[in-house]
Write an enzyme that holds these catalytic residues in place. Structure first.
Site, PDB file in Angstrom:
ATOM      1  N   ASP A 131      18.285   2.608  43.595  1.00  0.00           N
ATOM      2  CA  ASP A 131      18.215   3.546  42.476  1.00  0.00           C
ATOM      3  C   ASP A 131      18.974   4.845  42.726  1.00  0.00           C
ATOM      4  OD1 ASP A 131      16.637   4.296  39.945  1.00  0.00           O
ATOM      5  OD2 ASP A 131      16.167   5.979  41.269  1.00  0.00           O
ATOM      6  N   HIS A 156      16.782  -1.407  31.857  1.00  0.00           N
ATOM      7  CA  HIS A 156      15.641  -0.607  31.400  1.00  0.00           C
ATOM      8  C   HIS A 156      16.008   0.827  31.029  1.00  0.00           C
ATOM      9  CE1 HIS A 156      16.305   0.591  35.442  1.00  0.00           C
ATOM     10  NE2 HIS A 156      15.455   1.598  35.320  1.00  0.00           N
ATOM     11  N   ASP A 157      17.268   1.215  31.275  1.00  0.00           N
ATOM     12  CA  ASP A 157      17.713   2.574  30.942  1.00  0.00           C
ATOM     13  C   ASP A 157      18.612   2.596  29.714  1.00  0.00           C
ATOM     14  OD1 ASP A 157      16.468   3.746  33.145  1.00  0.00           O
ATOM     15  OD2 ASP A 157      18.212   3.413  34.436  1.00  0.00           O
ATOM     16  N   ASP A 204      12.803  -2.282  43.965  1.00  0.00           N
ATOM     17  CA  ASP A 204      13.633  -1.163  43.559  1.00  0.00           C
ATOM     18  C   ASP A 204      13.471  -0.057  44.602  1.00  0.00           C
ATOM     19  OD1 ASP A 204      15.111   0.613  41.873  1.00  0.00           O
ATOM     20  OD2 ASP A 204      14.327  -0.454  40.131  1.00  0.00           O
ATOM     21  N   GLU A 217      22.993   1.313  42.202  1.00  0.00           N
ATOM     22  CA  GLU A 217      23.207   1.965  40.914  1.00  0.00           C
ATOM     23  C   GLU A 217      24.257   3.054  41.150  1.00  0.00           C
ATOM     24  OE1 GLU A 217      20.777   4.008  37.219  1.00  0.00           O
ATOM     25  OE2 GLU A 217      20.199   4.533  39.243  1.00  0.00           O
TER      26      GLU A 217
HETATM   27  C1  GLC Z   1      17.602   5.460  37.734  1.00  0.00           C
HETATM   28  C2  GLC Z   1      16.594   4.556  37.043  1.00  0.00           C
HETATM   29  C3  GLC Z   1      15.939   5.327  35.939  1.00  0.00           C
HETATM   30  C4  GLC Z   1      15.242   6.509  36.531  1.00  0.00           C
HETATM   31  C5  GLC Z   1      16.169   7.341  37.417  1.00  0.00           C
HETATM   32  C6  GLC Z   1      15.389   8.248  38.295  1.00  0.00           C
HETATM   33  O1  GLC Z   1      18.633   5.832  36.914  1.00  0.00           O
HETATM   34  O2  GLC Z   1      17.214   3.379  36.613  1.00  0.00           O
HETATM   35  O3  GLC Z   1      15.051   4.536  35.206  1.00  0.00           O
HETATM   36  O4  GLC Z   1      14.743   7.315  35.509  1.00  0.00           O
HETATM   37  O5  GLC Z   1      16.946   6.555  38.272  1.00  0.00           O
HETATM   38  O6  GLC Z   1      14.740   7.531  39.298  1.00  0.00           O
END
Ligand code: GLC
Ligand code: CA
Length: 554
Positions: free
Chosen positions: A199, A328-329, A98, A256
């Site tokens: 990310d 995971h979010d 990641d 993302e």
């Molecule tokens: C992304 C991740 C999340 C995290 C955020 C800040 O959205 O998936 O889990 O809290 O970035 O890094």
């Protein structure tokens, strides 16, 4: 379209902290992942994305990195990571890490040095502004609540953090920052990584010069998205990153990316796009509210269908999105996208089939293949996630009682997906011999990997069939590269589409508990998948059972 090694693959997301604990400290770890590689191989997945396991103070569960070149001791060592990469390779599997580079941790050396000398080299690694009494540099609200500005310890300045205050944003305008990022990516790719999940990347380009926007809540702040909408020129950073890193290694990258515009899709994931793929989050934003989670609306089957098709139309055959049911979010997809009476094995398999057969890359989140559900949190003390804690406060501020606030926000809590993986009926779901770091979902005695292993009708067995179908040489070309055309689109609680290539496939899901009929335009040659024991045919008409899913060849 040039064929790529990852086009026909199936990916699986591992949340290391909750996957499998090898040493009884209650925290999942890399040796734990290694010991489960055969489980993953048996499922049929090829690409494993690990949420961050770099050195981190864990303010945001590893999304706050204090050393990009080291593994956090909670998870293991660099040697463990190398062993994982190697053992995965032996099984023809690829590891993704990641890439969290919108921000680092406030415990990273760069930030520490910036505090010591804000006007020096490392001050320019961050966004710093002079502190003015009673006034913030801008009125932006951070994703996790409160203003994005925090005092830079020991100085008369403030720093920007669009996430938590322990996640200071890196200044991508500074070429030295970008060099550091590329150096790190290549260092990992040299170790044989398959690539990265990237990310929060859409946040790296800020609209400069900074200014205020119209407040959208009583706190006088505005959503960070206002500033992001105005930011231009992210492509220069992303193109440079691609050329300096991923491209040289033919690595896989999945971004993302939120709120992309249709005209930007070729830039992002077209032939020479910034990324190999990007996630489709269209379903996850259904029912969202500006006020907070407490005000979100449940997603109906028709809305789910609409969101999926919207993305499919937007992307067409320009590239490959990555399709998810959860990550995971997000809360567990079966608890979110299925009506209450549909959160059963039939419904879970239907949702799996509808999502999996979309054009794009299927990503499975750990436990999804077992039909894991949201966790009943009975007290806010059981919640760890900073985002949920903030939203709980937002709900309290809106006037809800603690009990109602908990009920409302726990539907969306990120911890629903972060509870330990349910391996078996043993204590703590077989996840650890110690005390698990987060509550285990009490339904583990019913939903677990072991009990589903030899059951041909289990959700897990159904996922295996779906994966096997995607890899079947007879159908692979059509499923991977074929077009997608919605069919019977206006039918209520029915989601159905063609996949057309050298074969013609029809995917039909009866997204309700009652039966409903459809009439096929031509004869069915083959039933490729059915989540029931039989099909109620009458000529070309089929009366679908509640939550029945069919994948047919016509
Ligand atoms: C992304 C991740 C999340 C995290 C955020 C800040 O959205 O998936 O889990 O809290 O970035 O890094
Ligand atoms: Ca451990």
């Amino acid at each position: 379209m040039t064929k790529k090694w990852w086009h026909d693959k199936v990916a699986y997301q591992i949340y290391p902290k909750s996957f499998y604990d090898s040493n009884g400290d209650g925290i999942g770890d890399i040796p734990g992942i290694i010991s489960k590689l055969d489980y993953l191989k048996d499922l049929g997945v090829d690409i494993l994305w690990l949420s961050p396991c770099f050195r981190s103070p864990m303010a945001d569960q590893g999304y706050d990195i204090s050393d990009y070149y080291d593994i956090d001791p909670r998870f293991g060592t660099i040697q463990d990571m190398e062993e994982l990469i190697e053992k995965a390779k032996k099984r023809n599997m690829y590891i993704l890490m990641d890439l969290v580079v919108n921000h680092c941790s406030d415990e990273h050396e760069w930030f520490q040095k910036a505090c010591q000398d804000p006007d020096g080299k490392y001050g320019n690694f961050f966004y710093l502004r002079d502190k003015k009494e009673g006034e913030l540099p801008t009125n932006w609200r951070s994703y996790f609540g409160g203003p994005v500005w925090e005092d830079l310890p020991g100085t008369d300045k403030q720093y920007l953090h669009v996430f938590h205050k322990k996640q200071p944003d890196l200044n991508w305008e500074n070429p030295e920052v970008r060099e550091e990022v590329y150096k790190n990516i290549n260092w990992w790719l040299d170790k044989g990584l398959g690539g990265f999940r990237i990310d929060a990347i859409i946040n790296i380009k800020k609209a400069l010069p900074f200014h205020d926007y119209e407040p959208d809540r009583e706190d006088g702040l505005c959503s960070i998205s206002k500033m992001l909408e105005e930011a231009r020129g992210i492509g220069e950073f992303l193109g440079e990153m691609r050329d300096r890193t991923f491209k040289k290694y033919d690595a896989f990258s999945v971004g993302e990316v939120f709120n992309e515009k249709k005209e930007e899709i070729p830039d992002f994931i077209g032939e020479n796009g910034y990324f190999s793929s990007m996630f489709d989050f269209n379903e996850t934003i259904c029912g969202a509210s500006d006020k907070g989670w407490y005000d979100c609306k449940p997603v109906t089957p028709d809305e789910y269908k609409k969101a999926c098709f919207e993305t499919q139309r937007k992307v067409g055959d320009v590239g490959f999105v990555s399709n998810i049911i959860e990550n995971h979010d997000e809360p567990r997809g079966v608890s979110r996208y299925l009506p209450e009476d549909g959160c059963c094995d039939a419904g879970k398999k239907m949702l799996a089939g509808l999502n999996f057969m979309l054009r794009g890359l299927p990503f499975i989140y750990q436990g999804q293949e077992l039909g894991m559900e949201n966790c009943p949190f009975t007290s806010i003390e059981e919640v760890d996630d900073i985002s949920t804690l903030d939203e709980y406060q937002v709900a309290l501020n809106a006037g809800f009682t603690p009990q109602d606030a908990l009920k409302l926000v726990s539907r969306y809590s990120r911890d629903n997906a972060r509870t330990p993986m349910q391996w078996s009926q043993e204590e703590n779901a077989g996840f650890t011999t110690g005390k698990p770091w987060l509550k285990v979902n009490p339904n583990y005695s019913i939903i677990n990997a072991a009990s589903q292993e030899n059951d041909p009708d289990s959700v897990r067995s159904f996922y295996k069939k779906l994966i096997a179908l995607r890899k079947n040489p007879q159908y692979r070309e059509t499923i991977v590269y074929g077009s997608l055309e919605p069919v019977w689109e206006d039918r209520h609680n029915l989601m159905s589409y063609w996949r057309k290539g050298d074969k013609t496939l029809l995917v039909i899901g009866n997204y309700q508990k009652d039966t409903q009929s459809v009439t096929l335009p031509s004869e069915c040659k083959n039933v490729l998948l059915n989540n029931y024991g039989d099909i109620a045919w009458e000529g070309l008409t089929v009366s679908l059972y509640g939550y029945q899913l069919l994948i047919l060849e016509l």
